[in-house]
Design an enzyme around this catalytic site. Sequence first.
Site, PDB file in Angstrom:
ATOM      1  N   THR A  50      -9.537  -7.763  -1.059  1.00 28.06           N
ATOM      2  CA  THR A  50      -8.148  -7.466  -0.701  1.00 28.06           C
ATOM      3  C   THR A  50      -7.972  -5.951  -0.728  1.00 28.06           C
ATOM      4  O   THR A  50      -8.960  -5.208  -0.710  1.00 28.06           O
ATOM      5  CB  THR A  50      -7.189  -8.228  -1.638  1.00 28.06           C
ATOM      6  OG1 THR A  50      -5.836  -8.044  -1.188  1.00 28.06           O
ATOM      7  CG2 THR A  50      -7.294  -7.766  -3.084  1.00 28.06           C
ATOM      8  N   ASN A  51      -6.747  -5.463  -0.737  1.00 27.98           N
ATOM      9  CA  ASN A  51      -6.506  -4.012  -0.777  1.00 27.98           C
ATOM     10  C   ASN A  51      -5.218  -3.756  -1.548  1.00 27.98           C
ATOM     11  O   ASN A  51      -4.550  -4.688  -2.004  1.00 27.98           O
ATOM     12  CB  ASN A  51      -6.458  -3.439   0.651  1.00 27.98           C
ATOM     13  CG  ASN A  51      -5.319  -4.030   1.453  1.00 27.98           C
ATOM     14  OD1 ASN A  51      -4.146  -3.821   1.157  1.00 27.98           O
ATOM     15  ND2 ASN A  51      -5.655  -4.801   2.479  1.00 27.98           N
ATOM     16  N   HIS A  52      -4.863  -2.476  -1.683  1.00 30.77           N
ATOM     17  CA  HIS A  52      -3.773  -2.099  -2.587  1.00 30.77           C
ATOM     18  C   HIS A  52      -2.388  -2.112  -1.950  1.00 30.77           C
ATOM     19  O   HIS A  52      -1.440  -1.598  -2.533  1.00 30.77           O
ATOM     20  CB  HIS A  52      -4.036  -0.717  -3.175  1.00 30.77           C
ATOM     21  CG  HIS A  52      -5.091  -0.706  -4.233  1.00 30.77           C
ATOM     22  ND1 HIS A  52      -5.032  -1.531  -5.339  1.00 30.77           N
ATOM     23  CD2 HIS A  52      -6.230  -0.012  -4.362  1.00 30.77           C
ATOM     24  CE1 HIS A  52      -6.084  -1.320  -6.094  1.00 30.77           C
ATOM     25  NE2 HIS A  52      -6.831  -0.405  -5.519  1.00 30.77           N
ATOM     26  N   SER A  53      -2.239  -2.682  -0.762  1.00 27.97           N
ATOM     27  CA  SER A  53      -0.904  -2.722  -0.166  1.00 27.97           C
ATOM     28  C   SER A  53       0.061  -3.475  -1.091  1.00 27.97           C
ATOM     29  O   SER A  53      -0.236  -4.582  -1.544  1.00 27.97           O
ATOM     30  CB  SER A  53      -0.966  -3.435   1.189  1.00 27.97           C
ATOM     31  OG  SER A  53       0.332  -3.675   1.661  1.00 27.97           O
ATOM     32  N   ALA A  60      -1.271  -4.661   5.805  1.00 28.18           N
ATOM     33  CA  ALA A  60      -2.593  -4.030   5.748  1.00 28.18           C
ATOM     34  C   ALA A  60      -3.616  -5.156   5.847  1.00 28.18           C
ATOM     35  O   ALA A  60      -4.063  -5.717   4.842  1.00 28.18           O
ATOM     36  CB  ALA A  60      -2.750  -3.257   4.443  1.00 28.18           C
TER      37      ALA A  60
END
Length: 220
Positions: free
Chosen positions: A29-32, A96
Amino acid sequence: FQPKALAGRRVLITAGPTFEAIDPVRGITNHSSGKMGFAIARAAQEAGAQVTLVAGPVHQPTPAHVRRIDVQSAQQMHDAVLPLAGAHDVFIATAAVADWRPAAAAGQKLKKDGSGRPPAFEMVENPDILAAVARLDDGPYCIGFAAESHDLLRHAQEKRARKNVPLLVGNIGPATFGQDTNALLLVDAHGHRELPQADKLTLARQLVAEIALRLNPSTP
Ligand code: C5P
């Protein structure tokens, strides 16, 4: 009596990260944080729009009177958005979205096998949701976002052309993920302008006003 800027308009928004499963307990996943997309959903609803918000895994309260659909992966976000897009006037892609996902998620938790060799993943590309909506005949007015580390204007112009969207919004760095403030660079066919540093709800309201101007160019 001043009618609201987006009265009668239907607005579809994606927000947050996506989560691409590796096995039942792990994923990419990512930090959005989803803050910008949720602020835009609130601002559009306040401006009179009927708002549908398709959200990846985030910890954000649903804005009042907004219809929210929760998804995990890019493919699920794509499959939620595409059937809805034609019934909306505006599509705002703030999510994102992961560019790639593991080709196949393991059915069981991956275990160390004692060999010292880590597992190898084959990755496949995810569908580009914004580009797919922008390709629809009679589709909504599309707005894309760009987060870049350098040369924001050039990248935003290129992205606008490549995704074939009328309005591309650049996050004026650095590291806007999770922050409460941001500054935005709006790039359209006529040029570009900046919305200076402000909290995300203020920026969302300004962006909604800019979108309304583009939908109703003759409104005084
Ligand atoms: O290609 P890139 O990820 O840099 O483009 C960012 C824009 O495209 C954002 O508006 C994002 O929400 C959208 N996007 C999408 N589906 C993807 C990748 C990006 O809708 N698979």
